[in-house]
Design a protein around this motif. Structure first.
Motif, PDB file in Angstrom:
ATOM      1  N   TYR A 131       0.796  -1.288  -0.136  1.00 46.56           N
ATOM      2  CA  TYR A 131      -0.031   0.015   0.032  1.00 46.56           C
ATOM      3  C   TYR A 131       0.943   1.123  -0.038  1.00 46.56           C
ATOM      4  N   ILE A 167       2.095   3.961   1.428  1.00 44.87           N
ATOM      5  CA  ILE A 167       2.132   4.831   2.670  1.00 44.87           C
ATOM      6  C   ILE A 167       3.370   4.458   3.238  1.00 44.87           C
ATOM      7  N   MET A 214      -2.096   6.529  11.839  1.00 48.09           N
ATOM      8  CA  MET A 214      -3.532   6.030  11.769  1.00 48.09           C
ATOM      9  C   MET A 214      -4.120   5.680  13.114  1.00 48.09           C
ATOM     10  N   TYR A 274      -6.422   8.375  14.236  1.00 48.08           N
ATOM     11  CA  TYR A 274      -7.624   8.823  13.406  1.00 48.08           C
ATOM     12  C   TYR A 274      -8.926   8.732  14.344  1.00 48.08           C
ATOM     13  N   LEU A 294     -14.011  12.788  12.552  1.00 44.02           N
ATOM     14  CA  LEU A 294     -14.384  12.711  11.318  1.00 44.02           C
ATOM     15  C   LEU A 294     -14.247  14.151  10.764  1.00 44.02           C
ATOM     16  N   PHE A 295     -13.909  14.181   9.569  1.00 46.91           N
ATOM     17  CA  PHE A 295     -13.710  15.338   8.699  1.00 46.91           C
ATOM     18  C   PHE A 295     -12.472  16.090   9.073  1.00 46.91           C
ATOM     19  N   HIS A 296     -11.623  15.931  10.222  1.00 47.13           N
ATOM     20  CA  HIS A 296     -10.524  16.564  10.569  1.00 47.13           C
ATOM     21  C   HIS A 296      -9.421  16.117   9.788  1.00 47.13           C
ATOM     22  N   VAL A 333      -5.132  15.243   9.460  1.00 46.58           N
ATOM     23  CA  VAL A 333      -4.036  15.023  10.235  1.00 46.58           C
ATOM     24  C   VAL A 333      -3.246  16.190  10.501  1.00 46.58           C
ATOM     25  N   LEU A 357     -12.446  15.568   2.109  1.00 50.21           N
ATOM     26  CA  LEU A 357     -13.215  15.559   3.288  1.00 50.21           C
ATOM     27  C   LEU A 357     -13.048  14.292   4.178  1.00 50.21           C
ATOM     28  N   LEU A 358     -12.884  12.915   3.364  1.00 48.56           N
ATOM     29  CA  LEU A 358     -12.835  11.777   4.118  1.00 48.56           C
ATOM     30  C   LEU A 358     -11.718  11.116   3.873  1.00 48.56           C
ATOM     31  N   LYS A 369      -8.824  10.621   5.533  1.00 48.24           N
ATOM     32  CA  LYS A 369      -8.038   9.796   6.125  1.00 48.24           C
ATOM     33  C   LYS A 369      -9.061   8.417   6.542  1.00 48.24           C
ATOM     34  N   GLU A 370     -10.319   8.689   6.366  1.00 50.67           N
ATOM     35  CA  GLU A 370     -11.478   7.469   6.532  1.00 50.67           C
ATOM     36  C   GLU A 370     -11.105   6.585   5.380  1.00 50.67           C
ATOM     37  N   PHE A 371     -11.061   6.962   4.138  1.00 55.96           N
ATOM     38  CA  PHE A 371     -10.972   6.143   3.061  1.00 55.96           C
ATOM     39  C   PHE A 371      -9.469   5.670   3.106  1.00 55.96           C
ATOM     40  N   ASN A 372      -8.642   6.357   3.379  1.00 50.44           N
ATOM     41  CA  ASN A 372      -7.192   5.739   3.584  1.00 50.44           C
ATOM     42  C   ASN A 372      -7.371   4.573   4.496  1.00 50.44           C
ATOM     43  N   LEU A 373      -7.769   5.000   5.706  1.00 54.30           N
ATOM     44  CA  LEU A 373      -7.553   3.664   6.774  1.00 54.30           C
ATOM     45  C   LEU A 373      -8.556   2.442   6.458  1.00 54.30           C
TER      46      LEU A 373
END
Lengths: 277, 308
Positions: free
Chosen positions: A109, A111, A119, A122, A127-129, A131, B167-168, B170-174
């Motif tokens: 992957y 990364i 991660m 996270y 949500l939405f914020h 890193v 917007l998402l 880090k969510e998609f990534n993880l």
């Protein structure tokens, strides 16, 4: 809603009273898990005391990984419930850290080691914020803690197996949990990494944290862990290592297989004795 | 070769389509479910047709919704069949999308008796004709500019996809890298999975009319895979896949109006040439990528042997 088997959790007032005090990091009641209607875990009851390094030991297919995954809601439970510090797991996610098996992810992957460690944060970032710098700094500290800060920028397939395992541990450290589940962290790592993991476990223990570790190497169980869960679909025994990790109990856990190993061992001894004479 | 404003629009529409596809395509490739893009882009057809039959109009919204619903259903059905039926995931996908695609074709053939909805167009698209369908006219520095409908709808989808991924991120990534950890930190990996599927479905529908379903598959997979060979960072991969998509659109149209002439034929379809161009770019990158190219790997191995 699922009807819970076992003892009732409500009193006449209708208010839920915890059957386990909030000091118990992990309490499992009547847990049963089945794949395709074939049971993998059967009626597991466990109370894990705080600040212990707990080895989960048992033969292949005993349901060791499944036990962890069921606690973390990663596989559906047929029945039973899991309480973390006195409350249902779903409300205590932030207290729980997880180190999955190394093979469970794709190391090709795109990364870097640092981003994998980040991660672990996270859930807290929300949500939405995005890193931020401070999160990356925290991830860097975790990498330093496991001794591979110099590899932070590397793409993760360019790390050795031991280094990859350290990345996963650093990610768990970054999670800053109270209760850790680790699925075979010692599998196929070099001696230096093994030592690093052990000292990390002891550090976590000193901070009052609790670690449940799926472990395969029977030879090191009593050396590394102070609490043992012997598992083979059911809990055969659970308790302090010196009480539970006995020859009889192991035989009970591994069934005929350990006996078979013994016989094979004896046979080999016999052969070499004959040769020597 | 004569280049008209018309040609510019064709390239813009092709590029928008390529970018719209490439962004979710990166996640499909990383999740090793590229063929899910294939399946969904075929399976949305009955959704399109039902949306059309119910409303009787070719306005985009009901068709969008119908297609998005069927797209997500494709993913759900595939999951169910493989989980509860002792059927391999690939086979389950094949069962679901061929059935749905056939159903869609039947519905469209039925519908086309009454109105103008062309089954052939669904497969191959007609990017050359899209500039004729103008939705909006505005004045810019004294000259009048007419914006084709396809450019607007694809532009909206590009914006939507970029916004969702931004917007998402880090969510998609993880949830792509480690779905179990995602679940334990409170990111619902299943929701993210179906969100991606919905994104693919909507992108597919928007691209359908412009470039047809076959090219959508190419644009979902090829630019993302090429970008994957060039970088070790997801954000860079997303950017590169968009660039490769845009290049494919430009080269594709250029190729379509020039290459066949060299051999004495008439110009060919742009969408077909776009897929060829993407394939060509992929081949170049596959061989020459400084990181993961064929040559780089060969030389690196040689270097290693000499060092030892």
């Amino acid at each position: 809603m699922r009807i819970e088997s076992g003892r009732p959790a409500t009193v006449s007032s209708g208010r839920k009273i915890p059957t386990h005090p909030p000091t118990v990091p992990l309490a499992i009641d009547d847990l049963t898990v089945a794949y395709h209607s074939k049971p993998v875990l059967w009626d597991v009851d466990l109370d894990i005391p705080e600040g212990k390094l707990v080895a989960i030991v048992g033969p292949n297919g005993a349901g060791k990984s499944t036990l962890i995954k069921a606690c973390l809601d990663l596989v559906p439970k047929a029945s039973g419930r899991v309480m973390v510090y006195g409350k249902p797991y779903a409300r205590q996610r932030s207290l729980v850290g997880y180190v999955p098996q190394r093979e469970s992810v794709d190391w090709d992957y795109p990364i870097s080691a640092l981003d994998v460690v980040a991660m672990g944060l996270y859930g807290r970032i929300g949500l939405f914020h995005p890193v931020r710098r401070s999160h990356k700094d925290a991830a860097m500290q975790a990498l330093e803690h496991v001794g591979i800060a110099h590899l932070a920028k590397r793409q993760i397939s360019q790390l050795s197996g031991g280094q990859q395992q350290r990345v996963f541990l650093a990610r768990a450290l970054a999670q800053d949990a109270q209760l850790y589940f680790m699925d075979e962290p010692f599998a196929a790592v070099d001696a230096a990494t093994e030592a690093a993991i052990v000292s990390l476990l002891h550090e976590l223990k000193e901070q009052g944290k609790t670690c449940l570790v799926v472990h395969h190497d029977l030879a090191t169980v009593s050396q590394y862990f102070d609490w043992v869960v012997l598992l083979n679909m059911r809990v055969v025994a659970a308790g302090p290592t010196e009480e539970v990790f006995t020859r009889e109990r192991l035989k009970e856990t591994y069934g005929g297989r350990l006996a078979l190993l013994d016989e094979a061992g004896n046979a080999l001894h016999g052969i070499s004795a004959i040769k020597q004479s | 070769m004569i280049w008209l404003p018309f040609d510019t629009w064709i390239v813009i529409i092709g590029a928008l389509c390529a970018v719209a596809c490439a962004l979710p395509g990166c996640f499909l490739v990383l999740r090793k479910m590229s063929m899910m893009g294939d399946a969904i882009s075929h399976a949305v057809l009955p959704g399109l047709a039902i949306g059309f039959l119910l409303t009787g109009s070719r306005s985009s919204l009901p068709m969008f919704i119908g297609a998005a619903v069927v797209g997500v259903l494709t993913a759900i059905f595939t999951q169910w069949i493989s989980r509860f039926g002792r059927v391999d995931r690939g086979a389950a996908m094949g069962i679901v999308f061929t059935s749905l695609f056939a159903l869609g074709l039947l519905l469209i053939v039925q519908a086309s008796d009454q109105v103008d909805l062309d089954p052939g167009c669904v497969l191959y698209g007609a990017v050359e004709l899209t500039p004729l369908d103008v939705i909006h006219t505005f004045h810019f520095v004294g000259s009048e500019i007419e914006v084709p409908r396809a450019a607007v709808s694809l532009g909206v989808v590009v914006l939507l996809n970029s916004l969702l991924i931004l917007l998402l991120f880090k969510e998609f990534n993880l949830s792509s890298f480690d779905p179990s950890l995602a679940t334990t930190v409170g990111i619902n990996a299943t929701v993210m999975h179906y969100l991606l599927m919905a994104m693919v479905a909507i992108t597919t529908v928007a691209s359908f009319e412009a470039v047809g379903s076959i090219i959508v598959i190419a644009m979902l997979v090829v630019p993302a895979s090429a970008a994957y060979l060039l970088t070790d960072r997801l954000s860079v991969m997303l950017g590169l896949s968009a660039v490769i998509g845009i290049l494919s659109a430009g080269l594709g149209h250029l190729g379509a109006i020039t290459v066949p002439l060299w051999f004495g034929f008439e110009s060919t379809t742009t969408s077909g040439m776009m897929a060829c161009a993407a394939g060509f770019l992929f081949a170049l990158i596959w061989v020459f990528s400084p990181r993961y190219g064929l040559l780089a790997r060969k030389f690196r191995r040689k270097g290693k042997v000499e060092n030892e």
